[in-house]
Design a protein around this motif. Structure first.
Motif, PDB file in Angstrom:
ATOM      1  N   PHE A  85      85.466  89.350  21.307  1.00 30.52           N
ATOM      2  CA  PHE A  85      85.367  90.113  22.555  1.00 30.52           C
ATOM      3  C   PHE A  85      86.307  89.431  23.556  1.00 30.52           C
ATOM      4  O   PHE A  85      87.504  89.660  23.505  1.00 30.52           O
ATOM      5  CB  PHE A  85      83.906  90.226  22.973  1.00 30.52           C
ATOM      6  CG  PHE A  85      83.129  90.986  21.920  1.00 30.52           C
ATOM      7  CD1 PHE A  85      83.272  92.359  21.810  1.00 30.52           C
ATOM      8  CD2 PHE A  85      82.338  90.325  20.987  1.00 30.52           C
ATOM      9  CE1 PHE A  85      82.625  93.070  20.813  1.00 30.52           C
ATOM     10  CE2 PHE A  85      81.679  91.029  19.990  1.00 30.52           C
ATOM     11  CZ  PHE A  85      81.821  92.399  19.899  1.00 30.52           C
ATOM     12  N   THR A  86      85.809  88.530  24.394  1.00 32.48           N
ATOM     13  CA  THR A  86      86.758  87.771  25.225  1.00 32.48           C
ATOM     14  C   THR A  86      86.642  86.290  24.847  1.00 32.48           C
ATOM     15  O   THR A  86      87.479  85.779  24.098  1.00 32.48           O
ATOM     16  CB  THR A  86      86.479  87.990  26.728  1.00 32.48           C
ATOM     17  OG1 THR A  86      86.554  89.401  26.994  1.00 32.48           O
ATOM     18  CG2 THR A  86      87.531  87.281  27.571  1.00 32.48           C
ATOM     19  N   THR A  87      85.575  85.664  25.317  1.00 34.65           N
ATOM     20  CA  THR A  87      85.368  84.261  24.912  1.00 34.65           C
ATOM     21  C   THR A  87      84.414  84.183  23.728  1.00 34.65           C
ATOM     22  O   THR A  87      84.288  83.134  23.102  1.00 34.65           O
ATOM     23  CB  THR A  87      84.769  83.443  26.078  1.00 34.65           C
ATOM     24  OG1 THR A  87      83.460  83.952  26.391  1.00 34.65           O
ATOM     25  CG2 THR A  87      85.644  83.519  27.299  1.00 34.65           C
ATOM     26  N   PHE A 115      79.273  83.340  18.642  1.00 29.68           N
ATOM     27  CA  PHE A 115      79.737  82.021  19.109  1.00 29.68           C
ATOM     28  C   PHE A 115      80.626  82.201  20.334  1.00 29.68           C
ATOM     29  O   PHE A 115      81.284  83.231  20.486  1.00 29.68           O
ATOM     30  CB  PHE A 115      80.537  81.311  18.011  1.00 29.68           C
ATOM     31  CG  PHE A 115      79.679  80.885  16.858  1.00 29.68           C
ATOM     32  CD1 PHE A 115      79.084  79.634  16.835  1.00 29.68           C
ATOM     33  CD2 PHE A 115      79.425  81.764  15.821  1.00 29.68           C
ATOM     34  CE1 PHE A 115      78.252  79.257  15.798  1.00 29.68           C
ATOM     35  CE2 PHE A 115      78.592  81.399  14.772  1.00 29.68           C
ATOM     36  CZ  PHE A 115      78.009  80.141  14.752  1.00 29.68           C
ATOM     37  N   VAL A 116      80.662  81.176  21.169  1.00 29.86           N
ATOM     38  CA  VAL A 116      81.546  81.184  22.340  1.00 29.86           C
ATOM     39  C   VAL A 116      82.532  80.025  22.190  1.00 29.86           C
ATOM     40  O   VAL A 116      82.130  78.883  21.902  1.00 29.86           O
ATOM     41  CB  VAL A 116      80.729  81.063  23.650  1.00 29.86           C
ATOM     42  CG1 VAL A 116      81.646  80.939  24.851  1.00 29.86           C
ATOM     43  CG2 VAL A 116      79.798  82.271  23.810  1.00 29.86           C
ATOM     44  N   ALA A 117      83.832  80.327  22.369  1.00 27.69           N
ATOM     45  CA  ALA A 117      84.883  79.300  22.299  1.00 27.69           C
ATOM     46  C   ALA A 117      84.895  78.501  23.596  1.00 27.69           C
ATOM     47  O   ALA A 117      84.753  79.078  24.680  1.00 27.69           O
ATOM     48  CB  ALA A 117      86.237  79.976  22.090  1.00 27.69           C
ATOM     49  N   LEU A 118      85.028  77.199  23.462  1.00 31.24           N
ATOM     50  CA  LEU A 118      85.007  76.331  24.656  1.00 31.24           C
ATOM     51  C   LEU A 118      86.336  75.613  24.865  1.00 31.24           C
ATOM     52  O   LEU A 118      87.011  75.231  23.896  1.00 31.24           O
ATOM     53  CB  LEU A 118      83.896  75.284  24.516  1.00 31.24           C
ATOM     54  CG  LEU A 118      82.458  75.803  24.349  1.00 31.24           C
ATOM     55  CD1 LEU A 118      81.494  74.633  24.250  1.00 31.24           C
ATOM     56  CD2 LEU A 118      82.049  76.736  25.491  1.00 31.24           C
ATOM     57  N   PRO A 126      89.019  82.192  26.415  1.00 27.65           N
ATOM     58  CA  PRO A 126      89.327  83.339  25.547  1.00 27.65           C
ATOM     59  C   PRO A 126      89.719  82.888  24.139  1.00 27.65           C
ATOM     60  O   PRO A 126      90.404  81.882  23.963  1.00 27.65           O
ATOM     61  CB  PRO A 126      90.508  84.013  26.254  1.00 27.65           C
ATOM     62  CG  PRO A 126      90.373  83.599  27.688  1.00 27.65           C
ATOM     63  CD  PRO A 126      89.817  82.199  27.649  1.00 27.65           C
ATOM     64  N   ALA A 127      89.252  83.674  23.155  1.00 27.26           N
ATOM     65  CA  ALA A 127      89.594  83.395  21.750  1.00 27.26           C
ATOM     66  C   ALA A 127      90.697  84.367  21.329  1.00 27.26           C
ATOM     67  O   ALA A 127      90.820  85.451  21.903  1.00 27.26           O
ATOM     68  CB  ALA A 127      88.352  83.587  20.883  1.00 27.26           C
ATOM     69  N   PRO A 128      91.507  83.997  20.316  1.00 30.43           N
ATOM     70  CA  PRO A 128      92.547  84.922  19.850  1.00 30.43           C
ATOM     71  C   PRO A 128      91.921  86.220  19.335  1.00 30.43           C
ATOM     72  O   PRO A 128      90.778  86.218  18.877  1.00 30.43           O
ATOM     73  CB  PRO A 128      93.201  84.162  18.679  1.00 30.43           C
ATOM     74  CG  PRO A 128      92.773  82.743  18.822  1.00 30.43           C
ATOM     75  CD  PRO A 128      91.478  82.743  19.552  1.00 30.43           C
ATOM     76  N   GLY A 129      92.680  87.311  19.400  1.00 32.49           N
ATOM     77  CA  GLY A 129      92.195  88.593  18.876  1.00 32.49           C
ATOM     78  C   GLY A 129      92.078  88.563  17.365  1.00 32.49           C
ATOM     79  O   GLY A 129      92.623  87.676  16.696  1.00 32.49           O
ATOM     80  N   LEU A 130      91.369  89.549  16.830  1.00 34.54           N
ATOM     81  CA  LEU A 130      91.138  89.597  15.375  1.00 34.54           C
ATOM     82  C   LEU A 130      91.725  90.890  14.797  1.00 34.54           C
ATOM     83  O   LEU A 130      91.586  91.957  15.389  1.00 34.54           O
ATOM     84  CB  LEU A 130      89.634  89.555  15.095  1.00 34.54           C
ATOM     85  CG  LEU A 130      89.277  89.393  13.619  1.00 34.54           C
ATOM     86  CD1 LEU A 130      89.343  87.913  13.210  1.00 34.54           C
ATOM     87  CD2 LEU A 130      87.890  89.954  13.320  1.00 34.54           C
ATOM     88  N   ILE A 131      92.336  90.776  13.634  1.00 30.20           N
ATOM     89  CA  ILE A 131      92.888  91.955  12.958  1.00 30.20           C
ATOM     90  C   ILE A 131      92.052  92.257  11.719  1.00 30.20           C
ATOM     91  O   ILE A 131      92.101  91.513  10.728  1.00 30.20           O
ATOM     92  CB  ILE A 131      94.356  91.698  12.522  1.00 30.20           C
ATOM     93  CG1 ILE A 131      95.183  91.206  13.710  1.00 30.20           C
ATOM     94  CG2 ILE A 131      94.958  92.957  11.909  1.00 30.20           C
ATOM     95  CD1 ILE A 131      96.452  90.494  13.291  1.00 30.20           C
TER      96      ILE A 131
END
Ligand SMILES: CC(=O)SCCNC(=O)CCNC(=O)[C@H](O)C(C)(C)COP(=O)(O)OP(=O)(O)OC[C@H]1O[C@@H](n2cnc3c(N)ncnc32)[C@H](O)[C@@H]1OP(=O)(O)O
Length: 172
Positions: A85-87, A115-118, A126-131
């Motif tokens: 999503f975002t983070t 999970f939330v990226a820290l 923010p985490a990278p997008g997913l394909i």
């Protein structure tokens, strides 16, 4: 496609454990809490693999235990990120038991973790997008939005009237 986007297939983590006496209840079956611990670890490793940063578990959706896993059996876990999503990101974990002597493998359970990226200061980043590539990955990606709205509603972080995609399913 953003250069930082990554393929869902590259987030797979496979883990195998052996059910030992200390992992079981008095019926000789794997304790649910021990299984959830292993699921959390497999899912966290998958999330970290995706975002290359520390992550924390924000929530775990419904887990049902379909078949008990017996003492001496192997436990196979497979985790894969389904959507970012975002983070936060959703990770699907599937679990099988295996009696290696009888060469019998059986489904045990599955669940979705968030999970939330820290960042280095321990703040959400923010985490990278997913394909998503395969039909299964695309289906899970699509439905992840509904699951997110439901879990945020249940945890009191989203008002039911703001759950637009969920409302659209039921044509409310
Ligand atoms: C691997 C482990 O076992 S770690 C140990 C167990 N986990 C922990 O200790 C985590 C403790 N909790 C926390 O640190 C915080 O509550 C956090 C980091 C999860 C969220 O912090 P918040 O201050 O709520 O941050 P914020 O409101 O900005 O939300 C960050 C993201 O978390 C998501 N989020 C927050 N709560 C939930 C929840 N209950 N379920 C799903 N997602 C959630 C938000 O939707 C948001 O996602 P987005 O950026 O993709 O839109």
């Amino acid at each position: 496609m953003d250069v930082k986007d990554k393929k869902a297939g590259d987030t797979i983590v496979v883990m195998t454990e052996l059910v030992l006496p200390n992992d079981t209840n008095h019926f000789g079956n794997l304790m649910g809490g021990r299984l959830m611990y292993w699921m959390d670890i497999a899912a966290a490793l998958s999330a970290m693999k995706h975002c290359n940063s520390p992550v924390v578990t924000a929530s775990v959706d419904h887990i049902s235990f379909e078949n008990p896993i017996r003492l001496g059996n192997a436990v196979h876990l497979e985790a894969k990120v389904t959507r970012v999503f975002t983070t936060s990101m959703e990770v699907h974990v599937r679990v099988w038991g295996e009696d290696a002597v009888k060469q019998h493998r059986y489904q045990s359970n599955e669940a979705f973790f968030t999970f939330v990226a820290l960042d280095p200061n321990g703040k959400p980043q923010p985490a990278p997008g997913l394909i998503p590539e395969t039909p299964e990955e695309q289906e899970r990606y699509k439905k992840a939005l509904y699951r997110r709205q439901l879990r945020l509603m249940l945890s009191g972080k989203l008002r039911p009237e703001d759950a637009s995609e969920l409302k659209a399913i039921f044509a409310i």
